[in-house]
Design a protein around this motif. Structure first.
Motif, short mmCIF file in Angstrom:
data_model
loop_
_atom_site.label_atom_id
_atom_site.label_comp_id
_atom_site.label_asym_id
_atom_site.label_seq_id
_atom_site.Cartn_x
_atom_site.Cartn_y
_atom_site.Cartn_z
N SER A 25 0.86 -1.30 0.21
CA SER A 25 0.04 -0.03 -0.04
C SER A 25 0.82 1.32 -0.03
O SER A 25 0.60 2.51 -0.65
CB SER A 25 -0.77 0.07 1.12
N PHE A 26 2.02 1.16 0.83
CA PHE A 26 2.88 2.29 0.86
C PHE A 26 3.55 2.51 -0.67
O PHE A 26 3.48 3.81 -1.02
CB PHE A 26 3.78 2.07 1.80
N GLU A 28 2.53 1.69 -3.60
CA GLU A 28 1.07 2.23 -4.44
C GLU A 28 0.78 3.71 -4.21
O GLU A 28 0.67 4.32 -5.04
CB GLU A 28 -0.02 1.19 -4.15
N SER A 29 0.93 4.01 -3.02
CA SER A 29 0.52 5.66 -2.76
C SER A 29 1.57 6.28 -3.20
O SER A 29 1.34 7.38 -3.62
CB SER A 29 0.43 5.62 -1.27
N GLU A 32 0.75 7.06 -7.13
CA GLU A 32 -0.71 8.18 -7.09
C GLU A 32 -0.46 9.31 -7.92
O GLU A 32 -1.27 9.84 -8.77
CB GLU A 32 -1.39 8.53 -5.71
N THR A 123 4.07 0.77 -9.97
CA THR A 123 4.85 1.92 -9.86
C THR A 123 5.89 2.03 -10.71
O THR A 123 6.31 3.12 -11.01
CB THR A 123 5.26 1.97 -8.42
#
Length: 123
Positions: A25-26, A28-29, A32, A123
């Motif tokens: 999740s980190f 992927e953030s 963004e 990413t």
């Protein structure tokens, strides 16, 4: 193999998977801002290609990890981890057919690894 061993294996599986999902999740953030830029510029083709490749890698890594964790050597490694003082315990489990503690194939961890692969590729 006792039910306590199985409970410890399941808890270990979920802990590892939880850490992997948090890391994914980190990562992927971090992507963004780039995703938003692609959408603002209407560059949907690039986003679709990146997501498609990431999904294929995610699926392949999930099947790969599930296959590896279902193999005999990995299951012996898990049993040795649960009973480090008993060297031949893993072989005894296979010969006796009592595979309660080694039936955990770390399926939740496999999904965590695949999500991490998705995040790194996307990413």
């Amino acid at each position: 193999a006792t039910s306590d061993d199985l409970a410890r294996l399941n808890a270990f599986d979920y802990k590892i998977a939880g850490m992997l999902f948090c890391l994914a999740s980190f990562i992927e953030s971090l992507a963004e801002p780039l995703i938003i830029r692609c959408l603002q510029e209407m560059d949907v083709a690039t986003k679709a290609k990146a997501e498609g490749v990431a999904l294929l890698c995610k699926a392949a890594s999930c099947f790969g990890v599930l296959y590896i964790t279902a193999t005999f050597w990995f299951q012996n490694l898990v049993v040795d981890f649960m009973h480090p003082t008993t060297i031949d315990y893993g072989l005894d489990l296979k010969m006796k057919g009592d595979r309660d503690a080694s039936n955990n194939n770390f399926a939740v961890t496999a999904f965590g690894v695949s999500q991490l692969v998705y995040a790194m590729v996307y990413t």
